[in-house]
Design a protein around this motif. Structure first.
Motif, mmCIF file in Angstrom:
data_model
loop_
_atom_site.group_PDB
_atom_site.id
_atom_site.type_symbol
_atom_site.label_atom_id
_atom_site.label_comp_id
_atom_site.label_asym_id
_atom_site.label_seq_id
_atom_site.Cartn_x
_atom_site.Cartn_y
_atom_site.Cartn_z
ATOM 1 N N GLY A 78 -13.503 6.119 -2.988
ATOM 2 C CA GLY A 78 -12.713 4.900 -3.164
ATOM 3 C C GLY A 78 -11.268 5.097 -2.741
ATOM 4 N N GLN A 114 0.823 -1.223 0.000
ATOM 5 C CA GLN A 114 0.000 0.000 0.000
ATOM 6 C C GLN A 114 0.855 1.270 0.000
ATOM 7 O OE1 GLN A 114 -2.779 -0.149 3.202
ATOM 8 N NE2 GLN A 114 -4.003 -1.808 2.290
ATOM 9 N N PRO A 116 -13.263 -1.864 -8.278
ATOM 10 C CA PRO A 116 -14.409 -1.338 -7.530
ATOM 11 C C PRO A 116 -14.551 0.182 -7.658
ATOM 12 C CG PRO A 116 -13.160 -2.903 -6.209
ATOM 13 C CD PRO A 116 -12.353 -2.652 -7.442
ATOM 14 N N THR A 155 -8.985 7.041 -3.780
ATOM 15 C CA THR A 155 -8.069 7.116 -4.930
ATOM 16 C C THR A 155 -7.719 8.584 -5.188
ATOM 17 O OG1 THR A 155 -9.075 5.142 -5.893
ATOM 18 C CG2 THR A 155 -7.743 6.546 -7.359
ATOM 19 N N THR A 210 -2.237 4.619 -7.520
ATOM 20 C CA THR A 210 -2.706 3.361 -6.925
ATOM 21 C C THR A 210 -1.510 2.468 -6.651
ATOM 22 O OG1 THR A 210 -4.156 1.441 -7.197
ATOM 23 C CG2 THR A 210 -3.065 2.288 -9.182
ATOM 24 N N SER A 211 -1.642 1.592 -5.689
ATOM 25 C CA SER A 211 -0.565 0.636 -5.402
ATOM 26 C C SER A 211 -0.778 -0.675 -6.148
ATOM 27 C CB SER A 211 -0.490 0.359 -3.890
ATOM 28 O OG SER A 211 -1.723 -0.188 -3.434
ATOM 29 N N ASP A 212 -2.031 -0.891 -6.647
ATOM 30 C CA ASP A 212 -2.342 -2.164 -7.312
ATOM 31 C C ASP A 212 -3.517 -1.909 -8.238
ATOM 32 O OD1 ASP A 212 -2.997 -4.699 -8.135
ATOM 33 O OD2 ASP A 212 -2.659 -5.583 -6.153
ATOM 34 N N THR A 213 -3.351 -2.214 -9.542
ATOM 35 C CA THR A 213 -4.432 -1.951 -10.502
ATOM 36 C C THR A 213 -5.663 -2.802 -10.204
ATOM 37 O OG1 THR A 213 -3.464 -3.584 -12.006
ATOM 38 C CG2 THR A 213 -2.859 -1.280 -12.336
ATOM 39 N N ALA A 214 -5.504 -3.920 -9.439
ATOM 40 C CA ALA A 214 -6.668 -4.752 -9.104
ATOM 41 C C ALA A 214 -7.648 -3.982 -8.223
ATOM 42 C CB ALA A 214 -6.205 -6.029 -8.417
ATOM 43 N N ARG A 215 -7.116 -3.026 -7.462
ATOM 44 C CA ARG A 215 -7.977 -2.239 -6.582
ATOM 45 C C ARG A 215 -8.739 -1.150 -7.323
ATOM 46 N NH1 ARG A 215 -3.385 -1.445 -1.880
ATOM 47 N NH2 ARG A 215 -3.171 -3.671 -1.333
#
Length: 753
Positions: free
Chosen positions: A704, A675, A736, A706, A728-733
């Motif tokens: 969110g 994170q 949502p 962001t 962002t730390s992870d594109t998967a997040r």
């Protein structure tokens, strides 16, 4: 024009003359004969633009100079001046044959002749009346010529008189511009210098050419009564001579020459008929000394009745040009006026020659005549003559300015020389300065070093502050230190120490040189310390500067001292660079190491790991902005390390297709998705435009958690495209978050770009 052959033969001609002339004749007379023989083959058959024969003109000038007491060397210069017109290298030829002094006199005279000729040609023959502006400008040129050599203007006066005589003898029409210049410039100049012999004749001849009707009218009126007047003058002359002899006075009594222009001026100025002009009958009495002058005056007043208000004592109160005489008007036995002038022999010589006698100083030289030491006497006479000349010319300028004011030509006090002043050195040299100049300006005009060392000044023998404004005619003496330089106060214009731009530039140059010396010393110190650190103290500084492209070591030190040249440039020169490897070979080696390291280390590092090259520079490509857990690939760039792209990036695919050997394996490190890590990712939002749309989109991203770092929107009709750069730390997040954005009213689509 005769040149070439004649010029090459002159050395031989002069040698023959030297053999032919007796040495006992004296060096001065010998030089005069040499000069005439030198000039004769050049001048024979040559005609001036006035129609005069060149050799005849030179002979006439020499005789006029003889008549006013000029030395043989000056008479010789008259021949050399005209001969120089027909030589290709006059300065060299005359300098070798007659010396540097004669060559300098010839050069100065020729320059003045050209100046006057150009000024006269510009006026034309149709201009009438006084021409004060042009007249004074020529006076200025003569004045500057005086500062170089007093003999120059004397020779010009004699030359002009000879030209006027030529027109009178040949009865040719004299150009009005030449006659007018003679009347308005040359004759007043002769008068100011006290050379009456030239002044009277020049005025009469110019009067004859400018106003022929008036001239001939007066000449006829005088000629009609010539016999009667000559008989009358002879009677009174004998009567006065007898009376003076009976009184025990040794006196010469002469009938004074009649000058038509003087008679005409008196008739015009006093509105008199010719019968009332007193000097139509005139006597001149020459006695031994001043007491004899007053004794002769007393005797004349005893035998004839003096006229009231017609007596002038120019002995007690000399004229500004030094003229001295007693003037009186008496009524003869026939009750007709007789003008009598009484003077000593010395006064008579001065009235004819004025300051001309002082030109003899050039004849004497350092040892004087016949080897007699006369430096002090002659130098003092020369200094006095120069000061007299300058003061007379300045007084002339003031008279012209006053005349302009009287005639409405300018405001009170206006003068043509207002922008210049003329002062003297202690030895009588004339110095030309700007108006308002100070002793500091004067010192710099003499010599730059004297200006730097100037510490005080005497004006006419009195100490004055260095910011004192000088005035024309003053004698300035500088008090200087043995060493030292100017003061910074001299550059302060409010303090008024320096008025001349030339002197100010010299002061500024001195301080600039000081500053440059300090800068060079600083630069030298820095360079020498660098050489010590590098162990290169044996390096020759001049060679080092040359290798770096400088003309000298001081030039290198100067720019180093000003911080305009980095010492790293010198370090690079002192340290030889390692040989460069082939870029393709470097890439191949890196790929091989990367594949080996990938097996050993895996992807356990934080951030982006280039396998086998932990310290290799990496950067995320801006075109696709990869972020964990995107599949990525590396591309070795030239000079910018490894660019990390998403595997599906179109740019990466194209580069890999062209240069597959530059592609290397990369992977995300173990902490890449933590994170605390932040990656910039582009998000594209398409929506119907409405008020508050951007606010609602940003609120959805904020909910969110962001962070938006950049935003750009484009609207076409009612359709809006919003491009956002978020962290962002992870594109998967992002999934949502983008789903929440898609639910905003009006949003059609929200996706990663």
């Amino acid at each position: 024009m005769k040149t070439g052959l004649l010029e090459t033969q002159h050395a031989a001609i002069v040698d023959l003359v030297d053999l032919a002339l007796p040495v006992a004749d004296g060096s001065a007379a010998h030089a005069l004969a040499r000069a005439r023989v030198f000039a004769e083959p050049l001048l024979a058959g040559q005609l001036f633009d006035t129609g005069e024969n060149a050799l005849t003109h030179a002979d006439g000038v020499s005789q006029i100079l003889l008549g006013i007491g000029a030395p043989p060397s000056l008479r010789a210069a008259a021949y050399l001046v005209y001969a120089s017109e027909y030589l290709t290298t006059p300065d060299d030829v005359i300098g070798r044959a007659f010396g540097a002094d004669a060559a300098a006199l010839v050069a100065h005279t020729r320059k003045l002749v050209q100046i006057q000729r150009n000024a006269r040609d510009s006026l034309g023959d149709e201009t009438d009346g006084p021409l004060r502006a042009e007249q004074v400008e020529r006076i200025r040129k003569m004045l500057l010529a005086f500062s170089r050599d007093l003999r120059v203007v004397l020779m010009r006066l004699a030359s002009r008189l000879q030209t006027l005589r030529h027109y009178a003898e040949t009865k040719l029409p004299c150009p009005k511009a030449l006659a007018r210049e003679s009347m308005q410039v040359f004759a007043p100049l002769a008068s100011r210098l006290g050379i009456g012999q030239i002044k009277w004749e020049m005025e009469d001849l110019a009067f004859r050419f400018l106003m022929p009707d008036a001239y001939h009218s007066i000449a006829r009126a005088l000629d009609e009564k010539r016999l009667e007047r000559e008989r009358s003058v002879e009677q009174v002359r004998q009567a006065l001579a007898t009376a003076l002899a009976q009184a025990g006075l040794n006196a010469q009594v002469q009938g004074r020459p009649k000058h038509l222009y003087s008679i005409w001026k008196k008739m015009q100025g006093k509105n008199l008929p010719i019968e009332r002009v007193f000097d139509v009958r005139a006597l001149r009495v020459i006695v031994d000394d001043v007491p004899a002058c007053y004794a002769a005056l007393s005797r004349a007043h005893e035998i004839w009745r003096p006229m009231p208000d017609e007596f002038s004592d120019y002995i007690a109160r000399p004229k500004p040009n030094g003229y001295q005489s007693l003037h009186t008007v008496v009524l003869g036995d026939d009750d007709k006026p007789i003008e009598i002038q009484i003077r000593s022999q010395a006064m008579h010589e001065h009235a004819d020659s004025g300051v001309a006698a002082h030109w003899a100083y050039k004849e004497a030289g350092a040892k004087g005549y016949a080897g007699v030491q006369v430096v002090g006497e002659f130098e003092s006479r020369v200094a006095a003559a120069r000061k007299t000349v300058l003061r007379q010319l300045l007084a002339w300028e003031r008279d012209l300015a006053a005349a302009d004011e009287t005639e409405g030509g300018g405001p009170a006090g206006h003068g043509y020389f207002d922008d210049r002043i003329y002062v003297f050195t202690p030895d009588g040299k004339i110095i030309d300065l700007v108006h308002g100049a100070t002793p500091v300006d004067f010192a710099y005009s003499l010599h730059t070093d004297l200006g730097h060392r100037c510490r005080g000044a005497k004006v006419d023998g009195v100490m004055v502050p260095l910011n004192t404004a000088l005035h024309s005619g003053q004698t300035i003496e500088i008090v200087s230190a043995r060493e030292g330089g100017p003061s910074l106060d001299w550059l302060n214009q409010d303090l008024g120490y320096v008025r001349s731009p030339r002197a100010r530039a010299k002061v500024r140059a001195w301080f600039n040189a000081l500053a440059q010396q300090a800068t060079i010393a600083k630069g030298r110190d820095l360079v020498e310390k660098l050489l010590q650190r590098e162990g290169k103290t044996a390096t020759k500084l001049e060679e080092l500067a040359s290798n770096l492209g400088f003309r000298s070591a001081d030039a290198l030190f100067d720019v180093v001292g000003k911080d305009e040249f980095s010492l790293r440039n010198i370090e690079q020169l002192l340290r030889p660079a390692a040989p460069e490897q082939d870029p393709d070979q470097v890439v191949a080696q890196r790929i091989a190491r990367s594949e080996a390291e990938l097996d050993r280390h895996g992807a356990g590092q934080g951030g982006v790991l280039v396998v086998g090259m932990d310290s290799l520079l990496t950067q995320l490509a801006r075109c696709c902005k990869p972020a964990p857990p995107d599949a990525i690939g590396g591309y070795v760039t030239r000079g910018k390390g490894v660019a990390v792209h998403r595997s599906d990036c179109s740019n990466f695919r194209q580069m890999a297709g062209r240069h597959g050997e530059r592609v290397i394996p990369v992977t995300w490190g173990r902490d890449a998705g933590h994170q605390s890590a932040h990656y910039a990712v582009d998000v594209l939002v398409e929506a119907h435009d409405r008020p508050g749309l951007l606010r609602d989109v940003c609120d959805a991203l904020a909910q969110g958690k962001t962070h938006v770092v950049a935003m750009n929107s484009q609207t076409l009709r009612d359709h809006t495209t919003i491009t956002l750069t978020v962290q962002t730390s992870d594109t998967a997040r992002l999934g949502p978050v983008l789903g929440r954005v898609a639910q905003v009213n009006g949003v059609l689509k929200a996706r990663r770009k």
